[in-house]
Design a protein around this motif. Sequence first.
Motif, PDB file in Angstrom:
ATOM      1  N   THR A 144     -16.784  65.363  -1.122  1.00 59.36           N
ATOM      2  CA  THR A 144     -16.790  65.198  -2.676  1.00 59.36           C
ATOM      3  C   THR A 144     -16.906  66.708  -2.887  1.00 59.36           C
ATOM      4  O   THR A 144     -17.824  67.254  -2.322  1.00 59.36           O
ATOM      5  CB  THR A 144     -17.784  63.824  -2.902  1.00 59.36           C
ATOM      6  N   SER A 145     -16.953  66.743  -4.092  1.00 61.35           N
ATOM      7  CA  SER A 145     -17.483  68.124  -5.091  1.00 61.35           C
ATOM      8  C   SER A 145     -16.926  68.258  -6.098  1.00 61.35           C
ATOM      9  O   SER A 145     -16.154  67.390  -6.668  1.00 61.35           O
ATOM     10  CB  SER A 145     -16.757  69.434  -4.347  1.00 61.35           C
ATOM     11  N   GLY A 146     -17.995  68.582  -6.874  1.00 58.98           N
ATOM     12  CA  GLY A 146     -18.179  68.206  -8.508  1.00 58.98           C
ATOM     13  C   GLY A 146     -19.714  67.316  -9.371  1.00 58.98           C
ATOM     14  O   GLY A 146     -20.695  67.783  -8.687  1.00 58.98           O
ATOM     15  N   PRO A 147     -19.656  67.425 -10.890  1.00 55.66           N
ATOM     16  CA  PRO A 147     -20.586  66.500 -10.866  1.00 55.66           C
ATOM     17  C   PRO A 147     -21.216  65.888  -9.838  1.00 55.66           C
ATOM     18  O   PRO A 147     -20.632  64.821  -9.315  1.00 55.66           O
ATOM     19  CB  PRO A 147     -20.281  65.757 -12.431  1.00 55.66           C
ATOM     20  N   HIS A 148     -22.594  65.862  -9.863  1.00 57.93           N
ATOM     21  CA  HIS A 148     -23.389  65.575  -9.125  1.00 57.93           C
ATOM     22  C   HIS A 148     -24.717  64.295  -9.550  1.00 57.93           C
ATOM     23  O   HIS A 148     -25.090  65.097 -10.561  1.00 57.93           O
ATOM     24  CB  HIS A 148     -24.097  65.729  -8.010  1.00 57.93           C
ATOM     25  N   PRO A 149     -24.533  63.356  -9.624  1.00 56.51           N
ATOM     26  CA  PRO A 149     -23.769  62.579  -8.718  1.00 56.51           C
ATOM     27  C   PRO A 149     -22.150  62.225  -8.884  1.00 56.51           C
ATOM     28  O   PRO A 149     -22.626  61.121  -7.829  1.00 56.51           O
ATOM     29  CB  PRO A 149     -25.420  60.975  -8.142  1.00 56.51           C
TER      30      PRO A 149
END
Length: 91
Positions: free
Chosen positions: A34-39
């Motif tokens: 996954t990659s991007g806004p967390h969580p």
Amino acid sequence: MTYLHGVALSRDTPVPDGLDTLEMPPGMWAVFRTSGPHPQALQTTWAATATEWFPSNPWRLRSGPSVVAVLERADDFSTATCELWLPVEPA
């Protein structure tokens, strides 16, 4: 639910007093990056494994822990690249 932080060690590495070990037997793993806004990105991937990936693939969860590895992250953790490792076996 048990939530643990950990590191991978070989069998012959001594573990400091006061720490527990969790045996990770060999087996198959499904790994989702996954990659991007967390969580949010990680939560979306968790949901997609149940609603999309498992129903369309010949695998099921096997006994063992699920692992989240944080590979990169922003200083404030607003974004991150993670891997979700799920223990699987043929259905």
